[in-house]
Write a protein that holds these residues in place. Structure first.
Motif, PDB file in Angstrom:
ATOM      1  N   UNK A  19       0.851  -1.180   0.000  1.00  0.00           N
ATOM      2  CA  UNK A  19       0.000   0.000   0.000  1.00  0.00           C
ATOM      3  C   UNK A  19       0.893   1.238   0.000  1.00  0.00           C
ATOM      4  N   UNK A  20       0.516   2.294  -0.701  1.00  0.00           N
ATOM      5  CA  UNK A  20       1.360   3.495  -0.721  1.00  0.00           C
ATOM      6  C   UNK A  20       1.263   4.261   0.590  1.00  0.00           C
ATOM      7  N   UNK A  21       2.300   5.002   0.951  1.00  0.00           N
ATOM      8  CA  UNK A  21       2.165   5.924   2.086  1.00  0.00           C
ATOM      9  C   UNK A  21       1.264   7.086   1.688  1.00  0.00           C
ATOM     10  N   UNK A 336      -0.508   9.020  -9.752  1.00  0.00           N
ATOM     11  CA  UNK A 336       0.902   8.721 -10.004  1.00  0.00           C
ATOM     12  C   UNK A 336       1.569   8.204  -8.738  1.00  0.00           C
ATOM     13  N   UNK A 337       1.254   8.822  -7.609  1.00  0.00           N
ATOM     14  CA  UNK A 337       1.838   8.404  -6.335  1.00  0.00           C
ATOM     15  C   UNK A 337       1.436   6.965  -6.007  1.00  0.00           C
ATOM     16  N   UNK A 338       0.157   6.682  -6.113  1.00  0.00           N
ATOM     17  CA  UNK A 338      -0.331   5.329  -5.819  1.00  0.00           C
ATOM     18  C   UNK A 338       0.356   4.301  -6.721  1.00  0.00           C
ATOM     19  N   UNK A 339       0.405   4.588  -7.991  1.00  0.00           N
ATOM     20  CA  UNK A 339       0.952   3.621  -8.948  1.00  0.00           C
ATOM     21  C   UNK A 339       2.470   3.484  -8.840  1.00  0.00           C
ATOM     22  N   UNK A 417     -10.018   5.654 -10.864  1.00  0.00           N
ATOM     23  CA  UNK A 417      -9.925   4.255 -11.263  1.00  0.00           C
ATOM     24  C   UNK A 417      -8.500   3.736 -11.126  1.00  0.00           C
ATOM     25  N   UNK A 418      -7.508   4.603 -11.312  1.00  0.00           N
ATOM     26  CA  UNK A 418      -6.114   4.186 -11.153  1.00  0.00           C
ATOM     27  C   UNK A 418      -5.824   3.711  -9.731  1.00  0.00           C
ATOM     28  N   UNK A 419      -6.583   4.222  -8.775  1.00  0.00           N
ATOM     29  CA  UNK A 419      -6.403   3.842  -7.378  1.00  0.00           C
ATOM     30  C   UNK A 419      -7.183   2.572  -7.022  1.00  0.00           C
TER      31      UNK A 419
END
Length: 563
Positions: A19-21, A336-339, A417-419
């Motif tokens: 999981x992203x910070x 972008x951060x999540x991916x 949707x990217x998330x």
């Protein structure tokens, strides 16, 4: 009895990984290359230090959480007190007031007008509007709803200047950098905010159909008191200290300043009927109101109401474009951060070719929206001294408002949707941005109204089209796709008879060409080439993620990443 082979660790199922910070405690200015370049290019380099400090503040975990709280704990209408006395107050969560205070301290509510402290004839400071809007662009990424009264307060100033007697009284109060939430007469407060009331049930955009009436208390005339009776169907931010409203005076539709309190200290007869239950924009209270012989003071002459209040609307339309571009930036930043952290099929999402293509396409759209909005902002800064810039402003403000606000909702959905599922829950910011996006397309003129405004401006001032074409010609020769699209746009104006029916197509092309012109002249080639190839060089649809194989998606995504 537990098996000797079982231990507590066997039941520890809740380990969080992949999981992203949280994207927080970042600088929304230093971390945004496109914004920094726009500020420099459009004349506000002098504000870099202030914008950097503000970017760090609004990108903090604390301020981002204020945005969450302001939308979780909604405004509440207090129509009566506990004894039955009429109150007509709106109660906000403390997070809302803290956000308002931050925006006012930064001057987002009126800093471009601070030269008026030296007199109503003083000249504005260079780049002041661009600098303010850079702050607006960043603050919107933390929370957009409270920006409604901030925007209206800033935009009220040019309308007030049509009536110097009122401007001398109210503009100094606006220019205060102190936010004062108290429900008191304006002369007892440290600073004030402004709202507006134009639309009615039966008229909507057609404000000339308004039925609210204004009768002079005495002889009437500019700057004099009238009693106003009627209603407003959309009355945003009803806890502001004063409003600009339209009403039918004896000589036609007119613009009035209506304060919450009368000069004698009594509460003005602005009756809040209910708060709107909106799709988004939840932190901001929008209301229906009735005026029961409320006091208002005429701005300018009777019958000139549309001309006077449209100056306010012109500034709010620019804010709609810039704030929407800011929300687009936040949506893309989150994606972008999540991916960049999420691994799927043994590879980071951002390294998956199809996802990288989607992210880069979203980033292109956002950078183009930012470039166009801030170019129009520069024309506001220079319109007072450069007639070409004034003409550019008159045509391109509705163009930018139309296109940026039209592109935003679908972009917000695609970024969400990217998330994946993380984007479709209320704990995150993606859903709030998605719900917020449509309001700027609707507020201050829907898409059709913007297109018709472009045509009306061109009809009044045909030579302004040549100003726009001269601007677009600056990028000729840098892209075959661009040159072909520019020639096609010029041809589109040949048949004036069908212009209205085709106006959405034409305004869309104007917006894309203006964006492309800036990118070709100032952005890296991997940005401008991909934008021109897709938006101008072929039949490009609404689905993101269709960049050509040769596009440098890795470089585009790296540029979009929050540094």
């Amino acid at each position: 009895m537990a098996s000797p082979l079982e231990t507590p660790a066997d039941f520890a199922t809740h380990e969080v990984f992949n999981q992203p910070p949280p994207l927080e405690n970042v600088n929304f200015f230093i971390g945004d290359r496109a914004l920094q370049e726009a500020v420099e290019r459009e004349g506000a380099a002098h504000a870099r230090a202030s914008l950097s400090a503000f970017g760090a503040k609004v990108g903090s975990a604390e301020v981002l959480d204020l945005g969450r709280q302001a939308n979780a704990y909604l405004p509440v209408l207090k129509t009566y007190d506990r004894f039955g006395h009429r109150e007509d107050r709106v109660e906000f969560h403390p997070a809302y007031h803290r956000l308002m205070a931050l925006s006012v301290e930064q001057g987002l509510h009126g800093s471009p007008w601070e030269h008026l402290k030296d007199g109503l004839d003083a000249k504005p400071k260079p780049g002041a509007i661009v600098a303010r809007l850079a702050g607006t662009y960043m603050m919107t990424q933390a929370e957009a709803g409270h920006g409604c009264p901030i925007t209206m307060t800033n935009a009220a100033v040019p309308a007030l200047l049509f009536q110097p007697s009122l401007a001398k009284e109210w503009v100094p109060r606006i220019l205060s950098r102190s936010y004062d939430e108290r429900f008191l007469p304006a002369d007892q407060k440290k600073g004030v905010t402004f709202g507006m009331g134009m639309t009615e049930k039966q008229g909507g955009t057609d404000v000339r159909a308004n039925t609210t009436v204004a009768h002079p208390v005495g002889a009437g005339g500019p700057g004099e008191e009238y009693r106003i009776t009627g209603h407003k169907w959309f009355f945003s931010a009803p806890m502001c200290d004063a409003f600009l409203v339209l009403a039918q005076a004896p000589n036609g539709l007119s613009c009035f300043l209506m304060p919450r309190f009368r000069p004698d200290g009594s509460v003005n007869a602005i009756r809040i009927q209910r708060l709107k239950d909106k799709v988004g924009n939840k932190s901001n209270a929008s209301s229906e109101v009735e005026f029961q012989a409320a006091s208002g003071w005429l701005i300018g002459e009777e019958g000139r109401g549309v001309r006077n209040i449209i100056e306010m609307a012109t500034y709010t339309r620019l804010d709609c474009a810039v704030a929407t571009a800011g929300m687009m930036r936040q949506a893309v930043s989150q994606a972008v951060h999540h991916c960049s952290y999420r691994t799927v099929f043994q590879k980071k999402l951002i390294d998956q070719p199809l996802m990288a293509n989607v992210l880069a396409d979203l980033a292109l759209e956002t950078e183009a929206a930012t470039a166009l909005s801030f170019r129009v902002a520069r024309s506001f800064d220079r319109a007072h001294e450069d007639e070409a810039e004034a003409a550019f402003r008159r045509i391109m403000t509705p163009v930018a408002k139309y296109w940026v606000c039209k592109r935003a909702p679908n972009l917000a959905y695609e970024a969400m949707e990217c998330l994946g599922g993380n984007g479709y829950v209320e704990e995150g910011i993606a859903g709030r941005i998605y719900r917020e996006m449509p309001v700027n397309a609707i507020w201050e003129g829907s898409g059709n109204v913007m297109c018709l405004d472009v045509l009306r401006a061109l009809a009044r001032e045909p030579e302004a089209l040549e100003v726009v074409f001269a601007e677009l010609e600056k990028a000729r020769g840098a892209s075959t796709a661009y040159d072909g699209a520019l020639d096609a746009l010029k041809d589109a104006f040949a048949d004036m008879g069908s212009l209205e029916a085709r106006s959405r197509q034409i305004v869309e092309q104007m917006a894309k060409l203006a964006s492309a012109s800036i990118l070709l002249q100032h952005a890296p080639g991997f940005v401008s080439d991909a934008y021109c190839q897709t938006r101008l060089g072929r039949d490009w649809g609404d689905v993101y993620g269709t960049l050509p194989v040769g596009a440098d998606v890795r470089a585009i995504n790296e540029r979009a990443r929050v540094a």
